[in-house]
Design a protein around this motif. Structure first.
Motif, PDB file in Angstrom:
ATOM      1  N   SER A  35       0.967  -0.991  -0.035  1.00  0.00           N
ATOM      2  CA  SER A  35      -0.014  -0.124  -0.097  1.00  0.00           C
ATOM      3  C   SER A  35       0.976   1.232   0.027  1.00  0.00           C
ATOM      4  CB  SER A  35      -0.903  -0.161   1.259  1.00  0.00           C
ATOM      5  OG  SER A  35      -1.759  -1.113   1.201  1.00  0.00           O
ATOM      6  N   GLY A  36       2.209   1.074  -0.284  1.00  0.00           N
ATOM      7  CA  GLY A  36       3.045   2.203  -0.272  1.00  0.00           C
ATOM      8  C   GLY A  36       2.983   2.802  -1.604  1.00  0.00           C
ATOM      9  N   GLN A  37       3.639   4.139  -1.505  1.00  0.00           N
ATOM     10  CA  GLN A  37       3.593   5.093  -2.741  1.00  0.00           C
ATOM     11  C   GLN A  37       4.814   4.355  -3.707  1.00  0.00           C
ATOM     12  OE1 GLN A  37       1.673   7.993  -3.795  1.00  0.00           O
ATOM     13  NE2 GLN A  37       0.584   6.690  -2.239  1.00  0.00           N
ATOM     14  N   PRO A  38       4.508   4.627  -5.039  1.00  0.00           N
ATOM     15  CA  PRO A  38       5.730   4.279  -5.718  1.00  0.00           C
ATOM     16  C   PRO A  38       7.048   4.615  -5.578  1.00  0.00           C
ATOM     17  CG  PRO A  38       3.956   5.031  -7.054  1.00  0.00           C
ATOM     18  CD  PRO A  38       3.437   5.417  -5.669  1.00  0.00           C
ATOM     19  N   GLU A  39       7.437   5.782  -5.139  1.00  0.00           N
ATOM     20  CA  GLU A  39       8.770   6.422  -4.722  1.00  0.00           C
ATOM     21  C   GLU A  39       9.108   5.224  -3.493  1.00  0.00           C
ATOM     22  OE1 GLU A  39      11.086   8.044  -5.925  1.00  0.00           O
ATOM     23  OE2 GLU A  39       9.812   9.030  -7.702  1.00  0.00           O
ATOM     24  N   HIS A  84      17.833  -4.039  -3.742  1.00  0.00           N
ATOM     25  CA  HIS A  84      17.628  -5.559  -4.111  1.00  0.00           C
ATOM     26  C   HIS A  84      18.267  -6.102  -5.406  1.00  0.00           C
ATOM     27  CE1 HIS A  84      15.475  -6.576  -0.250  1.00  0.00           C
ATOM     28  NE2 HIS A  84      14.776  -5.605  -0.417  1.00  0.00           N
ATOM     29  N   ALA A  85      18.230  -4.967  -6.182  1.00  0.00           N
ATOM     30  CA  ALA A  85      18.579  -5.365  -7.449  1.00  0.00           C
ATOM     31  C   ALA A  85      20.167  -5.876  -7.596  1.00  0.00           C
ATOM     32  CB  ALA A  85      18.665  -4.254  -8.500  1.00  0.00           C
ATOM     33  N   GLY A  86      21.075  -5.693  -6.834  1.00  0.00           N
ATOM     34  CA  GLY A  86      22.355  -6.265  -6.829  1.00  0.00           C
ATOM     35  C   GLY A  86      23.214  -5.924  -8.094  1.00  0.00           C
ATOM     36  N   VAL A  87      23.929  -7.061  -8.474  1.00  0.00           N
ATOM     37  CA  VAL A  87      24.910  -6.562  -9.587  1.00  0.00           C
ATOM     38  C   VAL A  87      24.475  -7.154 -10.973  1.00  0.00           C
ATOM     39  CG1 VAL A  87      27.073  -6.334  -8.197  1.00  0.00           C
ATOM     40  CG2 VAL A  87      26.395  -8.716  -8.993  1.00  0.00           C
ATOM     41  N   LYS A  88      23.342  -7.814 -11.017  1.00  0.00           N
ATOM     42  CA  LYS A  88      22.781  -8.337 -12.357  1.00  0.00           C
ATOM     43  C   LYS A  88      21.517  -7.773 -12.673  1.00  0.00           C
ATOM     44  CE  LYS A  88      25.058 -12.925 -12.071  1.00  0.00           C
ATOM     45  NZ  LYS A  88      24.658 -14.460 -12.182  1.00  0.00           N
ATOM     46  N   PHE A  89      20.875  -6.918 -11.856  1.00  0.00           N
ATOM     47  CA  PHE A  89      19.488  -6.349 -12.510  1.00  0.00           C
ATOM     48  C   PHE A  89      19.575  -4.772 -12.352  1.00  0.00           C
ATOM     49  CE2 PHE A  89      18.754 -10.763 -10.816  1.00  0.00           C
ATOM     50  CZ  PHE A  89      17.688 -11.293 -11.970  1.00  0.00           C
ATOM     51  N   ASN A  90      18.653  -4.123 -12.974  1.00  0.00           N
ATOM     52  CA  ASN A  90      18.377  -2.818 -12.947  1.00  0.00           C
ATOM     53  C   ASN A  90      16.797  -2.816 -12.959  1.00  0.00           C
ATOM     54  OD1 ASN A  90      20.436  -1.211 -13.310  1.00  0.00           O
ATOM     55  ND2 ASN A  90      20.590  -1.449 -15.478  1.00  0.00           N
ATOM     56  N   LEU A  91      16.325  -1.919 -11.743  1.00  0.00           N
ATOM     57  CA  LEU A  91      14.928  -1.581 -11.749  1.00  0.00           C
ATOM     58  C   LEU A  91      14.500  -0.863 -12.941  1.00  0.00           C
ATOM     59  CD1 LEU A  91      12.241  -2.031 -10.324  1.00  0.00           C
ATOM     60  CD2 LEU A  91      13.079   0.133  -8.847  1.00  0.00           C
ATOM     61  N   ILE A  92      13.723  -1.244 -13.709  1.00  0.00           N
ATOM     62  CA  ILE A  92      13.403  -0.451 -15.172  1.00  0.00           C
ATOM     63  C   ILE A  92      12.201   0.221 -14.860  1.00  0.00           C
ATOM     64  CG2 ILE A  92      12.472  -0.731 -17.220  1.00  0.00           C
ATOM     65  CD1 ILE A  92      15.567  -1.550 -16.588  1.00  0.00           C
ATOM     66  N   ASN A  93      11.000  -0.162 -14.158  1.00  0.00           N
ATOM     67  CA  ASN A  93       9.686   0.640 -14.013  1.00  0.00           C
ATOM     68  C   ASN A  93       8.825  -0.408 -13.258  1.00  0.00           C
ATOM     69  OD1 ASN A  93       8.882  -1.427 -16.087  1.00  0.00           O
ATOM     70  ND2 ASN A  93       6.920  -0.280 -15.891  1.00  0.00           N
ATOM     71  N   ILE A  94       7.738   0.547 -12.488  1.00  0.00           N
ATOM     72  CA  ILE A  94       6.954   0.054 -11.593  1.00  0.00           C
ATOM     73  C   ILE A  94       5.462   0.291 -12.105  1.00  0.00           C
ATOM     74  CG2 ILE A  94       5.922   0.025  -9.293  1.00  0.00           C
ATOM     75  CD1 ILE A  94       8.691   0.649  -8.250  1.00  0.00           C
ATOM     76  N   TRP A 129       6.242   4.709 -11.800  1.00  0.00           N
ATOM     77  CA  TRP A 129       7.634   4.918 -11.670  1.00  0.00           C
ATOM     78  C   TRP A 129       8.304   4.337 -12.806  1.00  0.00           C
ATOM     79  CZ3 TRP A 129      12.144   2.738 -11.248  1.00  0.00           C
ATOM     80  CH2 TRP A 129      13.254   3.188 -10.737  1.00  0.00           C
ATOM     81  N   PRO A 130       9.436   5.158 -13.232  1.00  0.00           N
ATOM     82  CA  PRO A 130      10.092   6.175 -12.699  1.00  0.00           C
ATOM     83  C   PRO A 130       9.229   7.722 -13.317  1.00  0.00           C
ATOM     84  CG  PRO A 130      11.115   5.792 -14.671  1.00  0.00           C
ATOM     85  CD  PRO A 130      10.069   4.455 -14.630  1.00  0.00           C
ATOM     86  N   THR A 131       8.196   7.586 -13.996  1.00  0.00           N
ATOM     87  CA  THR A 131       7.318   8.518 -14.380  1.00  0.00           C
ATOM     88  C   THR A 131       6.005   8.211 -14.246  1.00  0.00           C
ATOM     89  OG1 THR A 131       7.353   7.950 -16.905  1.00  0.00           O
ATOM     90  CG2 THR A 131       8.940   9.597 -16.145  1.00  0.00           C
ATOM     91  N   GLY A 132       5.108   9.140 -13.902  1.00  0.00           N
ATOM     92  CA  GLY A 132       3.718   8.613 -13.710  1.00  0.00           C
ATOM     93  C   GLY A 132       2.999  10.165 -13.398  1.00  0.00           C
ATOM     94  N   SER A 133       1.821   9.590 -12.811  1.00  0.00           N
ATOM     95  CA  SER A 133       0.767  11.009 -12.412  1.00  0.00           C
ATOM     96  C   SER A 133       0.139  10.509 -10.963  1.00  0.00           C
ATOM     97  CB  SER A 133      -0.308  11.160 -13.593  1.00  0.00           C
ATOM     98  OG  SER A 133      -1.195  12.069 -13.073  1.00  0.00           O
TER      99      SER A 133
END
Length: 483
Positions: free
Chosen positions: A388-392, A401-411, A419-423
């Motif tokens: 129930s948290g906000q996107p940021e 948690h992304a570590g050295v193998k992953f990038n967080l791309i979007n939510i 996220w990273p953009t939205g309204s």
């Protein structure tokens, strides 16, 4: 030839008795083995709506002729109608909708003839019934569209169109929105169309199809669709020709076929002998043709068409100034009209093919797998989390948690990027899709994904997850709205 017969629930036994009486009077060379299916079988404790003996008989004979059946409400059981179609892989649902003279509609009164065949994929789509509650507020239904399943039904539709001399075959779809699922179905249609250059083939978005069917139904001939869309459009077409009481249905598979009336059980009139047997009779006529009993089918259908042309009717249609006949009397009039030729749509008396009982004894399930032309690699994962948290707030936690193998791309939330953009005007529910992709597009292993899953689960409840796959340059996943 022996066939299995299930009379059904509600008005089922009455209309089935009427149809079989017509067949017997027409000397149709069939024997009937009656099987136990329907609501009363559910009530006896059989959760699939049929007894083991019924299942064995149908698989042994290969043909099921069935009346309408009811699924008990609120008992957590599946529809026996859908179960039967899926269990025996009757992958093509064929429904023919034609103007019937004597059945008045706005189109018949305007002199607009309708002759539309809907071929509906019958196994996949949301009718898999695979659903889960991800949170107390969010339900998920999985929609499966497969290449082998799509090719099966589409090839059937093209072969049927070619055999019947169709002028046009159309694919109805929603590939503009569901680019992977409906996109795969449309891709299969276009692939098969190349094998039939003599047929005019095209495609149309399903909502546009619905509008055009109502405005200019005479423009369409054969239409092939996915399961849910085909279900809705076929009922729309039934409305064009007078309703479900005039809508036959054939479920065709490689080994077993089911012919049925698709209307309901009408419990309010059950046992009163006033139901209209026309839909079930038309389905039975389709069954006779499927079995090669062309002459018997033509005799019965010509008698039905002649009867309707004469204004004979049951209480649900026809001229209210003339008396309605009950189910039994309606059937008897049809029998009395054997040998008479209708003014419209008379069927030629083609000879019957030799009646043979073909038994398919399968020892194992058939596996349908397409050959992979490009290597599959894992390039990321979608993690569906409860929060129930906000996107940021969610993004900051996930990045740790992304570590050295992953990038967080979007939510995204309900398919819309937040996220990273939205309204801030996007309303949210308590279930997010968090997308991680590999750094620099490097291939990942399932162990990499499981490691991320374990790490992320320290902060969030993970409801579900999906691998992000690629075949060559082709992505096997969709983008979020706004991504």
């Amino acid at each position: 030839m022996k066939i299995a017969v299930a009379k059904g629930d509600g008005i089922g036994p009455e209309i089935m008795d009427a149809v079989l009486r017509i067949f017997d009077a027409a000397k149709v060379p069939l024997e009937y083995t009656f099987v136990d299916m329907g609501k009363w079988v559910f009530d006896k404790g059989f959760s699939n709506g049929m007894t083991p003996e019924a299942k064995h008989t149908i698989e042994d004979l290969g043909i099921l002729f069935k009346g309408p059946m009811e699924t008990p409400k609120g008992k957590g059981v599946k529809s026996v109608n859908v179960t039967a179609r899926k269990t025996w892989n009757t992958y093509a649902n064929k429904r023919v909708f034609q103007t019937l003279h004597g059945v008045d509609t706005v189109f018949s009164k305007a002199g607009i003839p309708i002759d539309i065949t809907i071929v509906r994929e019958n196994i996949e789509d949301t009718y898999g019934g695979i659903e889960h509650m991800l949170t107390q507020d969010v339900a998920l239904s999985r929609r499966f569209i497969t290449r082998p399943g799509s090719l099966q039904v589409i090839k059937y539709a093209f072969e049927m169109a070619k055999k019947n001399g169709a002028r046009r075959i159309t694919c109805g779809h929603k590939a503009n929105i569901m680019k992977l699922t409906d996109g795969l179905f449309l891709e299969c249609f276009q692939e098969v169309a190349k094998e039939y250059p003599e047929l005019r083939s095209d495609d149309i978005i399903v909502d546009d199809l619905a509008m055009k069917l109502v405005v200019r139904p005479q423009d369409f001939d054969v239409v092939v669709l996915t399961n849910l869309q085909g279900d809705i459009i076929s009922d729309l077409c039934a409305g064009l020709v007078g309703g479900l009481g005039f809508a036959p249905s054939a479920n065709i598979g490689d080994h077993i076929a089911i012919f049925e009336a698709v209307h309901g059980t009408a419990p309010d009139i059950a046992g009163k002998n006033i139901a209209n047997p026309t839909a079930l009779l038309l389905s039975g006529i389709s069954m006779l043709r499927h079995l090669g009993l062309m002459e018997n089918a033509a005799i019965v259908e010509n008698a039905l068409l002649y009867t309707l042309e004469q204004g004979v009717h049951t209480g649900d249609f026809g001229d209210k100034n003339t008396p309605a006949l009950n189910t039994t009397a309606f059937a008897e009039v049809i029998i009395g009209n054997f040998g008479k030729t209708p003014e419209h749509m008379a069927r030629p008396l083609l000879p019957n093919a030799p009646v043979t009982q073909t038994a398919f004894k399968l020892s194992r399930n058939e596996m349908m797998v397409s050959e992979e032309t490009q290597q599959e690699i894992i390039v990321g994962v979608d993690m569906f989390i409860e929060s129930s948290g906000q996107p940021e707030f969610i993004a900051k936690k996930c990045q740790r948690h992304a570590g050295v193998k992953f990038n967080l791309i979007n939510i995204s939330n309900r398919g819309t990027q937040v996220w990273p953009t939205g309204s801030v005007y996007t309303n949210l529910v308590n279930q997010y899709n968090v997308r991680f992709e590999s750094i620099d597009g490097s291939p990942l292993t399932q162990q990499d994904v499981l490691g991320l899953y374990v790490s992320l689960s320290g902060d969030f409840r993970i409801c579900s997850s999906e691998l992000l796959n690629m075949w060559g340059e082709r992505k096997g996943y969709s983008l979020a709205q706004g991504q």
